[in-house]
Every structure is written in structure tokens, then in C-alpha cells.
Enzyme design. Structure first.
Site, short mmCIF file in Angstrom:
data_model
loop_
_atom_site.label_atom_id
_atom_site.label_comp_id
_atom_site.label_asym_id
_atom_site.label_seq_id
_atom_site.Cartn_x
_atom_site.Cartn_y
_atom_site.Cartn_z
N ASP A 1 21.50 8.76 -22.92
CA ASP A 1 20.76 8.87 -21.66
C ASP A 1 20.44 10.33 -21.34
O ASP A 1 19.31 10.66 -20.95
CB ASP A 1 21.57 8.27 -20.50
CG ASP A 1 21.83 6.79 -20.69
OD1 ASP A 1 21.02 6.12 -21.36
OD2 ASP A 1 22.86 6.31 -20.18
N HIS B 1 22.57 1.47 -14.17
CA HIS B 1 21.20 1.46 -14.68
C HIS B 1 20.38 0.35 -14.02
O HIS B 1 19.25 0.56 -13.57
CB HIS B 1 21.20 1.25 -16.20
CG HIS B 1 21.59 2.46 -16.98
ND1 HIS B 1 21.03 3.70 -16.76
CD2 HIS B 1 22.46 2.62 -18.02
CE1 HIS B 1 21.54 4.57 -17.62
NE2 HIS B 1 22.42 3.94 -18.38
N HIS C 1 28.70 1.34 -15.90
CA HIS C 1 27.60 2.17 -16.41
C HIS C 1 26.29 1.36 -16.45
O HIS C 1 25.26 1.82 -15.94
CB HIS C 1 27.96 2.67 -17.81
CG HIS C 1 26.91 3.55 -18.41
ND1 HIS C 1 27.00 4.92 -18.40
CD2 HIS C 1 25.73 3.27 -19.06
CE1 HIS C 1 25.93 5.44 -18.99
NE2 HIS C 1 25.15 4.45 -19.41
N GLU C 2 26.34 0.18 -17.04
CA GLU C 2 25.12 -0.63 -17.15
C GLU C 2 24.70 -1.16 -15.78
O GLU C 2 23.51 -1.31 -15.50
CB GLU C 2 25.33 -1.78 -18.13
CG GLU C 2 25.74 -1.35 -19.53
CD GLU C 2 24.77 -0.37 -20.15
OE1 GLU C 2 23.58 -0.37 -19.77
OE2 GLU C 2 25.19 0.42 -21.02
#
Length: 521
Positions: free
Chosen positions: A398, A327, A323-324
Site C-alpha cells: 500500500d 480499506h 487492515h482490510e
């Protein structure tokens, strides 16, 4: 023979004096109630600060709000030497309203004005004028102004003015006699100056919600000036940091200019708190000086939260890592401010985060920049779906931010899928309250969803064409937990990042109208 317990004479005495006993008992209860109430309410006398008896706030100590200081210089000079202005026929300002975000230095500015002029400083909170008993707040305002007038020249400072100065209802439901409205009316009377001041009294007030104030307060003759105390720019942040760092032991590796660059959007209070947190962290570790690592940790605590003791299981760590990584990858590809830190260590409510530092202060955002921000926010969800073919609840924050940005683009900025103002959706008020009707709400939702869907399609395509870099980022995050700017740049440079979605078409540094805003996936 049975002797009666009460004689007839005693009974007659009780019945004769019964009303007196009732009055005495009632009076006693009332006295006890009044004493308890007074002890509960406490003293409400406003704080009086003599500039000559307390450590003054020097004019030079107020940094980062140069525009506001310039607006207040002549106010301080008037208090210091009123005859210089009176000889020109000038009338002294009755009140000055300081407004802006919390923590920008409004109270410090008011104290600095009083200290510069060498006059008394009377401070009160707007909430102290609002009580459950009608008339108490108005009486406090009268007493506050009476004490200030009695001192000759003085500054009255009212913090959180909106607590007492909010819009009056005007409905007449309570006859206009509510406590807050009575206190507001008394404040208006005092500002009008029906009773001439024996000396010169100037009222400074602070509010974070100037739009909620009653219009009668803001007309000339009451609050003659409205001064914005805005967030400091980069030079202002550096000046604030240097002011608060004078009594701090900083290591040689601390560059306050670089710290100021990384702290865009922080107020003076937040900057002072970051330096103090850095000192606490250094003291806890037994260090003799505050290092750059200490300040970085302090700023992370302020922006993200403290590091949490909870541990994620291996499956959750892998999900958070991808997930990170999504980003960070999208942020690098779209050309926004590059990521500085990628971490899968839980902090505050976040299971992981990607931190970035703006390269420069900006006050306008283009349509492209807003769309890039939406795509970046959706990069984490896109990475999850690309790798796991599943979505998870960690993207809730988000998605909320995506919705807020897309609605704002439609309702306030006139930015829909097609360039230019929307034809079918009327622009809303600056408050963001666009729900003028059910039809309007539906149209706004349709336009906002189109923007979000197109941005998500863009994020998914980026994950597909740069999957090798995505896997590399996630693997390094799982191994080291925290990646710095240097680590991220090394990983990005090792891959041939694809910024083109279709051969012969535009790149992600351009608008990509044909690619994404036409509906391609």
C-alpha cells in the site's frame, strides 16, 4: 645387453611427420567444435504459414480492437487486390507497427490480415535476429525477406521488434559493428526497398515499448503507420468473452455483460485465460457447466492469486481483518467504486484483500479521485494504528503505491497540496524520471510527502468517527473470512456513517481544502 625401445628409424619418422600430425589433430578439433556449435545454434529458418493450409484467423474472431482493425482493413484489401489501389497511383505501405500492452491481440491481428488477403504469413521474433556472432542476424533478415519476396504477395510479422530495433548508441565505441546494430541496419535497408519486390510484401511488427525503438524505423517509408492496439472497453470485453465462450458450457447464472463490467483493464488474453480457468475449476469440481462462482474464482486467481494453504495465527488474522476493514470502509466513505469482496484468506502474496469493480470505464482521473485513492490505500494502515496503536509490515505494498501516485501527481500532473501547477517544482518527462538535480528531487519528495501526510490524517479521522462500523466489519470478517458485496452493504447500512470531519464543513464527497489540505489533523 639392453634393447632400445625405439629404433632410430622410427624416431626419425616421428620427427619428420610431426607437423602433419599437428595439422590433422588441429583440424579434427576444429571440426568437432563447428559441429557442436551448429547443433547448439540449431536451425533459424523463419516459420512459414500458408493461409490455405492452416486454420485461418478469421477477421470476425478479432474482437475488442475495432479501431486497430479499421486501420488494417485497407492493408488487407491492398494485399488482396493491389491493382485497385495501383490504378489510383497509391503506393503500398511498407510497414505497419502495432503497439500496445501485452495480450491485446497484436499477433492475432497480423494473422488475420494475412488470412483475409489469402497470402503467405512469415513470422519471426526480434530476438532471433540477435546472436553472439556478428553478421548472423543480418543474414537471417536477408533470408526472411528473400523467402517472402519469392512467394509473391506476403505478410512478414516481426514480434517484439524492440529486441532488434532499439535505439542505437551512437557512441562509436564498437565501431558500429555490434550484432544488434548490424541486424537493425539490414532491417532498415530491407524496409527501404533498395531491391524492388517482385510481388507485394508488407511488414507488420509488434512492440510493447514503442518509445525504445530507433527513430529511423518509425519514419515514413519504413513503418508508415503506427497503430495502437489498446485495452478493450466494456463492449469490446463483452465481445471477446462471447467469442471465447462459444465452445464453453456456461450455466444460466453467468451474465457475460456483468463479467465484462467487472474486468476493467483486462486484455483479451487475460479474458480468454479467465474463461479457461473457470472451465478448469468447474471440471475439477465435477460440474457440468461453468457457473458465476467458477468465473469469480478464476478472476480472483488472475488479479490476486491462488488461495494459499498457509494459515495465520489468531493475532495475525485479527490484524489482517482490521487492515482490510479499513480499506473497505474508506472506499465506501470517499465514494470510489464500492468494495465487492473483503477476504482475510491468503491469496498469492497477499494475506487479505478488498476487491472492487469499476462501475464504468474511465480514461481521465481528477485530482480529487487521485487523493481519494491515496486515502483508501492508507485506510488499512490507519485502522491498524487506530485499533492496535501499532503499525505492521503488511502495509508495505500500500505504501509503495501511495508513493508512486503522489510522485506522479507532483511530477506529471502538476497536482500538489495547493491547486494548480507547482511553482517551485518543474514538471518531469512522461517517463517519471524527475531527478533532474538533487534540489529537484528534494522538492518533489517534500510535495509528495505533504500529499501523503494529509491523506493519512484524513484516513485516521475517518477511522475515529466511524469506529463502530470498523469493529463490526472486522468481527464479521473474522467470523466468515470472506464478505460479499451483499454482506458489506448490509453492514454499512446498519451504521450511520459519518462523512463529515468537522461540523459545518465539507463532506468527503467534496474537495475538503479547508479541512485537510490546510494541515489540520
Amino acid at each position: 645387453m639392453i634393447t632400445p625401445l625405439l629404433s632410430s628409424s622410427f624416431t626419425d619418422f616421428v620427427f619428420e611427420w610431426y607437423p602433419v600430425f599437428g595439422v590433422i589433430f588441429s583440424a579434427g578439433l576444429l571440426t568437432v567444435f563447428v559441429l557442436l556449435l551448429r547443433n547448439t545454434m540449431g536451425s533459424t529458418k523463419p516459420e512459414t504459414v500458408k493461409a490455405s493450409k492452416t486454420e485461418p484467423v478469421l477477421w470476425e474472431e478479432v474482437q475488442g480492437v475495432d479501431a486497430a482493425k479499421e486501420e488494417l482493413v485497407d492493408v488487407a484489401e491492398w494485399l488482396k487486390d493491389p491493382k485497385r489501389f495501383q490504378g489510383l497511383g497509391a503506393r503500398h505501405p511498407r510497414g505497419v507497427l502495432l503497439y500496445g500492452p501485452p495480450g491485446t491481440g497484436k499477433t492475432m491481428l497480423a494473422r488475420a490480415v494475412a488470412a483475409h488477403a489469402g497470402v503467405d504469413f512469415f513470422a519471426a521474433s526480434g530476438s532471433s535476429f540477435v546472436e553472439m556472432f556478428v553478421g548472423r542476424g543480418a543474414a537471417r533478415i536477408r533470408r526472411l525477406f528473400k523467402e517472402a519476396r519469392g512467394s509473391g504477395r506476403a505478410v512478414i510479422f516481426i514480434d517484439e521488434l524492440d529486441a532488434v530495433g532499439g535505439h542505437r548508441s551512437g557512441s562509436g565505441g564498437d565501431g558500429g559493428t555490434s550484432e544488434r546494430e548490424q541486424a537493425l541496419n539490414q532491417l532498415l535497408v530491407e524496409l527501404d526497398g533498395f531491391e524492388r519486390d517482385p510481388g507485394t510484401v508488407i511488414v507488420l511488427a509488434a512492440s510493447n515499448n514503442v518509445e525504445k525503438l530507433d527513430k529511423a524505423l518509425l519514419r515514413p517509408g519504413r513503418f508508415d503507420r503506427q497503430v495502437l492496439v489498446a485495452l478493450p472497453d466494456r463492449d469490446g470485453r463483452e465481445a471477446i468473452l462471447r467469442t471465447h465462450a462459444r465452445d464453453k458450457a456456461l450455466a444460466d447464472d453467468v451474465d457475460l455483460t456483468d463479467v465484462a463490467r467487472k474486468t476493467t483493464g483486462m486484455t483479451g488474453a487475460q479474458l480468454a485465460n479467465a474463461l479457461n480457468e473457470g472451465a478448469i475449476i468447474a471440471g475439477r469440481e465435477g460440474s457440468d457447466a461453468i457457473t458465476r462462482d467458477h468465473l469469480d474464482e478464476a478472476m480472483l486467481r488472475q488479479s490476486v492469486g491462488s488461495q494459499q494453504a498457509r494459515r495465520l495465527n489468531e493475532s495475525e488474522r485479527r490484524i489482517v481483518a482490521y487492515h482490510e476493514a479499513g480499506h473497505a470502509l474508506v472506499r465506501r466513505l470517499v465514494g470510489l467504486d464500492p468494495p465487492e469482496i473483503l477476504s482475510i484468506v491468503p491469496r498469492g502474496p497477499a494475506l487479505g484483500f478488498v476487491a472492487h469493480s469499476p462501475q464504468e470505464d474511465s480514461y481521465l482521473r481528477s485530482r480529487k479521485q487521485l487523493l481519494d485513492e491515496v486515502v483508501t490505500l492508507l485506510g488499512g494502515r490507519a485502522a491498524e494504528e487506530e485499533v492496535f496503536d501499532e503499525t505492521y509490515s503488511g502495509a508495505a505494498d500500500d505504501l509503495a503505491r501511495v508513493h508512486a501516485i503522489c510522485v506522479q501527481m507532483v511530477t506529471e500532473f502538476g497536482m500538489t497540496v495547493a491547486k494548480g501547477p507547482p511553482d517551485s517544482v518543474p514538471l518531469a518527462q512522461p517517463t517519471g524520471d524527475y531527478a533532474l538535480s538533487d534540489q529537484t528531487r528534494r522538492e518533489v519528495d517534500i510535495h509528495a510527502q505533504e500529499l501523503a501526510h494529509m491523506a493519512y490524517a484524513r484516513a485516521r479521522r475517518l477511522m475515529q468517527v466511524n469506529s463502530r462500523c470498523l469493529h463490526d466489519l472486522a468481527a464479521n470478517a473474522l467470523e466468515r473470512e470472506t464478505l460479499t458485496r451483499e454482506d458489506l452493504d448490509e453492514i454499512f447500512d446498519a451504521h450511520d456513517l459519518q462523512r463529515t470531519l468537522k461540523p459545518g464543513k465539507g463532506t468527503l464527497g467534496e474537495e475538503l481544502e479547508e479541512e485537510l489540505l490546510s494541515g489540520s489533523s
